[in-house]
Structures are given as structure tokens and as C-alpha cells.
Design a protein around this motif. Structure first.
Motif, mmCIF file in Angstrom:
data_model
loop_
_atom_site.group_PDB
_atom_site.id
_atom_site.type_symbol
_atom_site.label_atom_id
_atom_site.label_comp_id
_atom_site.label_asym_id
_atom_site.label_seq_id
_atom_site.Cartn_x
_atom_site.Cartn_y
_atom_site.Cartn_z
ATOM 1 N N PRO A 23 -2.854 8.501 2.473
ATOM 2 C CA PRO A 23 -2.736 7.094 2.803
ATOM 3 C C PRO A 23 -4.088 6.323 2.145
ATOM 4 C CG PRO A 23 -1.953 8.201 4.608
ATOM 5 C CD PRO A 23 -2.593 9.330 3.810
ATOM 6 N N PRO A 24 -5.458 6.742 2.527
ATOM 7 C CA PRO A 24 -6.467 6.037 1.976
ATOM 8 C C PRO A 24 -6.600 6.033 0.385
ATOM 9 C CG PRO A 24 -7.208 7.955 2.804
ATOM 10 C CD PRO A 24 -5.861 8.005 3.367
ATOM 11 N N MET A 25 -6.042 7.298 -0.130
ATOM 12 C CA MET A 25 -5.932 6.993 -1.689
ATOM 13 C C MET A 25 -5.074 6.011 -2.373
ATOM 14 S SD MET A 25 -5.549 10.350 -4.130
ATOM 15 C CE MET A 25 -3.832 10.809 -3.594
ATOM 16 N N HIS A 26 -4.107 6.158 -1.736
ATOM 17 C CA HIS A 26 -3.064 5.314 -2.355
ATOM 18 C C HIS A 26 -3.078 3.826 -2.175
ATOM 19 C CE1 HIS A 26 -0.202 8.211 -4.283
ATOM 20 N NE2 HIS A 26 -0.463 8.912 -3.565
ATOM 21 N N ASN A 27 -3.553 3.595 -0.695
ATOM 22 C CA ASN A 27 -3.545 2.234 -0.337
ATOM 23 C C ASN A 27 -4.980 1.390 -1.189
ATOM 24 O OD1 ASN A 27 -1.720 1.506 1.572
ATOM 25 N ND2 ASN A 27 -2.762 2.877 3.090
ATOM 26 N N ALA A 28 -6.038 2.428 -1.469
ATOM 27 C CA ALA A 28 -7.025 1.823 -2.209
ATOM 28 C C ALA A 28 -6.521 1.534 -3.864
ATOM 29 C CB ALA A 28 -8.152 3.031 -2.420
ATOM 30 N N ALA A 29 -5.580 2.310 -4.328
ATOM 31 C CA ALA A 29 -5.020 2.105 -5.868
ATOM 32 C C ALA A 29 -4.330 0.707 -5.706
ATOM 33 C CB ALA A 29 -3.908 3.208 -6.097
ATOM 34 N N PHE A 30 -3.523 0.674 -4.468
ATOM 35 C CA PHE A 30 -2.598 -0.659 -4.383
ATOM 36 C C PHE A 30 -3.575 -1.701 -4.581
ATOM 37 C CE2 PHE A 30 0.758 2.259 -2.602
ATOM 38 C CZ PHE A 30 1.248 2.455 -3.716
ATOM 39 N N ASP A 31 -4.639 -1.851 -3.562
ATOM 40 C CA ASP A 31 -5.735 -2.772 -3.704
ATOM 41 C C ASP A 31 -6.575 -3.164 -4.861
ATOM 42 O OD1 ASP A 31 -7.013 -4.652 -1.663
ATOM 43 O OD2 ASP A 31 -8.807 -3.209 -1.948
ATOM 44 N N GLU A 32 -6.669 -2.069 -5.425
ATOM 45 C CA GLU A 32 -7.533 -2.234 -6.864
ATOM 46 C C GLU A 32 -6.539 -2.975 -7.801
ATOM 47 O OE1 GLU A 32 -10.382 -1.489 -9.805
ATOM 48 O OE2 GLU A 32 -10.396 -1.414 -7.582
ATOM 49 N N LEU A 33 -5.188 -2.668 -7.856
ATOM 50 C CA LEU A 33 -4.246 -3.254 -8.853
ATOM 51 C C LEU A 33 -3.701 -4.550 -8.158
ATOM 52 C CD1 LEU A 33 -2.679 -0.058 -10.308
ATOM 53 C CD2 LEU A 33 -4.556 -1.512 -11.259
ATOM 54 N N GLY A 34 -4.175 -5.037 -7.016
ATOM 55 C CA GLY A 34 -3.524 -6.221 -6.242
ATOM 56 C C GLY A 34 -2.014 -5.892 -6.089
ATOM 57 N N MET A 35 -1.674 -4.930 -5.807
ATOM 58 C CA MET A 35 0.106 -4.809 -5.549
ATOM 59 C C MET A 35 0.274 -5.074 -4.104
ATOM 60 S SD MET A 35 0.392 -1.372 -8.456
ATOM 61 C CE MET A 35 2.389 -1.538 -8.121
ATOM 62 N N ASP A 36 1.522 -5.652 -4.155
ATOM 63 C CA ASP A 36 1.982 -5.735 -2.616
ATOM 64 C C ASP A 36 2.824 -4.417 -2.282
ATOM 65 O OD1 ASP A 36 2.777 -6.871 -0.316
ATOM 66 O OD2 ASP A 36 4.478 -8.163 -1.208
ATOM 67 N N TYR A 37 1.968 -3.364 -1.980
ATOM 68 C CA TYR A 37 2.379 -1.960 -1.638
ATOM 69 C C TYR A 37 1.646 -1.719 -0.236
ATOM 70 C CZ TYR A 37 5.715 -0.982 -5.316
ATOM 71 O OH TYR A 37 6.938 -0.738 -6.288
ATOM 72 N N ALA A 38 2.127 -0.676 0.634
ATOM 73 C CA ALA A 38 1.335 -0.273 1.544
ATOM 74 C C ALA A 38 1.825 1.242 1.706
ATOM 75 C CB ALA A 38 1.518 -0.861 3.062
ATOM 76 N N TYR A 39 1.007 2.173 1.856
ATOM 77 C CA TYR A 39 1.338 3.508 2.027
ATOM 78 C C TYR A 39 1.121 4.144 3.544
ATOM 79 C CZ TYR A 39 1.492 8.425 0.905
ATOM 80 O OH TYR A 39 1.700 9.877 0.575
ATOM 81 N N VAL A 40 2.143 4.665 4.134
ATOM 82 C CA VAL A 40 1.995 5.058 5.486
ATOM 83 C C VAL A 40 2.509 6.374 5.912
ATOM 84 C CG1 VAL A 40 2.969 4.212 7.990
ATOM 85 C CG2 VAL A 40 2.870 2.864 6.207
ATOM 86 N N ALA A 41 1.880 7.120 6.560
ATOM 87 C CA ALA A 41 2.423 8.741 6.999
ATOM 88 C C ALA A 41 3.298 8.667 7.961
ATOM 89 C CB ALA A 41 1.009 9.443 7.356
ATOM 90 N N PHE A 42 4.427 9.338 7.812
ATOM 91 C CA PHE A 42 5.058 9.503 8.963
ATOM 92 C C PHE A 42 5.499 10.793 9.313
ATOM 93 C CE2 PHE A 42 6.824 6.080 6.289
ATOM 94 C CZ PHE A 42 6.693 4.946 7.298
ATOM 95 N N ASP A 43 5.194 11.363 10.584
ATOM 96 C CA ASP A 43 5.491 12.517 11.192
ATOM 97 C C ASP A 43 6.954 12.659 11.525
ATOM 98 O OD1 ASP A 43 5.661 14.958 12.944
ATOM 99 O OD2 ASP A 43 3.400 14.550 13.454
ATOM 100 N N VAL A 44 7.574 13.562 10.446
ATOM 101 C CA VAL A 44 9.121 13.761 10.847
ATOM 102 C C VAL A 44 9.228 15.140 11.363
ATOM 103 C CG1 VAL A 44 11.530 13.732 9.713
ATOM 104 C CG2 VAL A 44 9.719 12.068 9.205
ATOM 105 N N ASP A 45 10.025 15.294 12.769
ATOM 106 C CA ASP A 45 10.369 16.692 12.989
ATOM 107 C C ASP A 45 11.232 17.111 12.228
ATOM 108 O OD1 ASP A 45 12.433 18.424 14.721
ATOM 109 O OD2 ASP A 45 10.298 18.435 15.953
ATOM 110 N N PRO A 46 11.186 18.448 11.745
ATOM 111 C CA PRO A 46 12.459 19.076 11.076
ATOM 112 C C PRO A 46 13.799 18.871 11.272
ATOM 113 C CG PRO A 46 10.624 20.742 11.178
ATOM 114 C CD PRO A 46 10.284 19.399 12.023
#
Length: 284
Positions: A23-46
Motif C-alpha cells: 500500500p505505501p509503495m503503490h499509493n506513493a506512485a499514484f501520488d507522484e503521477l497525480g493519478m486518481d487511484y488508491a491502493y487498499v489491502a483486503f484480508d480475505v479468508d480462503p
């Protein structure tokens, strides 16, 4: 980063996910390029994996990274699998535009290694025969490695992976043997790839799979472990005058590849690496 009604969502599914560096890696990338994206982690039970994929489609989520324990099981819920991901038998990236699965782990390792040396026509020794070894090994042969030697404590597992690689038709020479014999194989090796968890935090004082005295100074040594940055194996490589390749680079470049799959744009790798290092409390 501001979340708006137009914000595109990408993310990670796994179980657990709370310690992910993505999440911090990708959200920094979106912020750097000014892209309207957000990266979120989802805990999904199998047990909820299928409903998570169906729900993501319904919610117009743009893409997922996939981590353990879902990399294999998720494939049955996708419409298409990239050829190399099919050979590997695992997916770590999903593009919801066409519900297609990819595996960027292997290419992440290749890009990390190729910052130091080319893969083509090289003799490569791979320690370990698990999922990471499988992903990296198929990309090694795709990028023209001359020979692959798979070494593992369980030699039968090494032989199984070696046979799968041979069956791909991408290479004519794959050896399988015990990791206890690694010293002999390094004499003629150009590249050593360690996919075992040896030395991973908190076991930072583990005995490395090989010592400096068994390495030559033309050897390129890649350790897939990225925490700590300087693993016991990497320390030995530096002591031997060999060429170290750090695991953080694989983490970075698998993310760079996923970013491009989702967005069609080149990721700002320098910014992503800077944030990764900050997250891992590394210098630089």
C-alpha cells in the motif's frame, strides 16, 4: 492523496495482509503521477475467495495483487491466465479489465538481477523449490538462461520442479540435487538465486546456505528475502567480493510490473523504491 467519487481502487488480497509493504509503495506512485487511484489491502479468508473476486467485479475494482494463501486457488475464478503464469501455476496480479491473471514475482526478480548482469546464456543455481523458486525459474528460462540447477533439502521436490521446467520446452538442461551440495555447483555458476526464507526477520542470525569462501568474485548473488535488507547470504557475498542483488529490488519491480498492467503507465520506480526503503527503515 484525496479519495473522491471518481477514485479508482486497486489493492491486495491475502490472509493476513496487515504487514504488507505494497500500500505505501503503490499509493506513493499514484501520488507522484497525480493519478486518481488508491491502493487498499483486503484480508480475505480462503473460504471467501470466490465471493471476493465476484464482489470486486461488481464494485468496479481495477486490479488486485494476490498473496498467500490465494495465489493458486484464485486461478479458477479468472477468465484468462497469462502464459507464463500458467506455467508457474500461480497468479499474483489480477487485471479486472479482462479478469486476467499474471505473475509478476518472477519478472521482478529478473529485473533486479539484470541491473547487475544479463540472464542470457548464464548458468544459474537456484536454492529452494517452493513458489518463489518456481516463479523465478520459469522467468530465468524465458530470459535465456543457459542452464538451471535447482537445489533443495527435499530433492524430490527439486526434481519435480526441474521436470516441469524441462516440459516447458524453453530450456534443455535442468539439474536437480540437494542443497547440501551447493558448494560444488557454485564453481561454474554465474548467478546464485536464494528463494529460501533463511535469514528472514526475525531470524537474522541464521546460517546462510553458503559461505564467502565458496563464492567467486564474478558470482552474482540474489536473495529474495528483503527484511533485513542485508541478509546473512548477502553479507557473505559482499565479503567474497561477489555482486549482491537485494531482495527489496524484487519487491519493487514486481510492483512496477503490476502497476503497468493495471494502469497502462510506467511506474515511478525511483519514488516507489524510496518509500519502500523508508517503510523498511533503510537508508536512502
Amino acid at each position: 492523496m484525496k479519495i473522491k467519487g471518481s477514485t479508482n481502487i486497486v489493492g491486495l488480497i491475502g490472509h493476513p495482509v496487515e504487514h504488507s509493504f505494497s500500500p505505501p509503495m503503490h499509493n506513493a506512485a499514484f501520488d507522484e503521477l497525480g493519478m486518481d487511484y488508491a491502493y487498499v489491502a483486503f484480508d480475505v479468508d480462503p473460504h471467501n475467495l470466490k465471493s471476493a473476486i465476484d464482489g470486486a467485479k461488481s464494485l468496479n475494482i481495477k486490479g488486485f495483487n494476490v498473496t498467500i494463501p490465494h495465489k493458486i486457488e484464485v486461478m479458477q475464478f479468472l477468465d484468462e491466465i497469462d502464459e507464463i503464469a500458467g506455467l508457474i501455476g500461480a497468479v499474483n496480479t489480477i487485471d479486472f479489465k479482462n479478469l486476467k491473471g499474471y505473475n509478476t514475482d518472477g519478472i521482478g526478480a529478473i529485473r533486479a538481477i539484470e541491473e547487475v548482469t544479463t540472464i542470457k546464456n548464464k548458468n544459474v543455481v537456484v536454492a529452494g523449490a517452493g513458489g518463489a523458486s518456481r516463479a523465478i525459474s520459469f522467468y530465468l528460462v524465458k530470459y535465456g538462461a543457459k542452464s538451471i540447477t535447482i537445489l533443495n533439502r527435499n530433492v524430490d521436490k527439486a526434481k519435480s520442479l526441474a521436470n516441469d521446467i524441462l516440459d516447458s520446452g524453453l530450456i534443455n538442461e535442468v539439474i536437480a540435487d540437494s542443497v547440501s551440495k551447493i558448494n560444488g555447483y557454485l564453481v561454474n555458476a554465474d548467478i546464485l538465486v536464494d528463494t529460501t526464507p533463511i535469514g528472514m526477520y526475525p531470524h537474522v542470525d541464521d546460517e546462510p546456505i553458503v559461505r564467502a569462501e565458496s563464492m567467486h568474485n564474478d558470482l552474482v548473488v540474489f536473495d529474495a528475502v528483503y527484511n533485513p535488507n542485508e541478509t546473512p547470504l548477502i553479507k557473505e557475498a559482499i565479503k567474497a567480493g561477489a555482486k549482491p542483488v537485494y531482495g527489496i529490488k524484487m519487491l519493487l519491480y514486481q510492483g512496477v510490473e503490476s502497476f503497468k498492467i493495471w494502469t497502462g503507465r510506467d511506474a515511478p520506480a525511483d519514488e516507489m523504491e524510496k518509500v519502500l526503503k523508508q517503510t523498511l527503515n533503510l537508508e536512502g
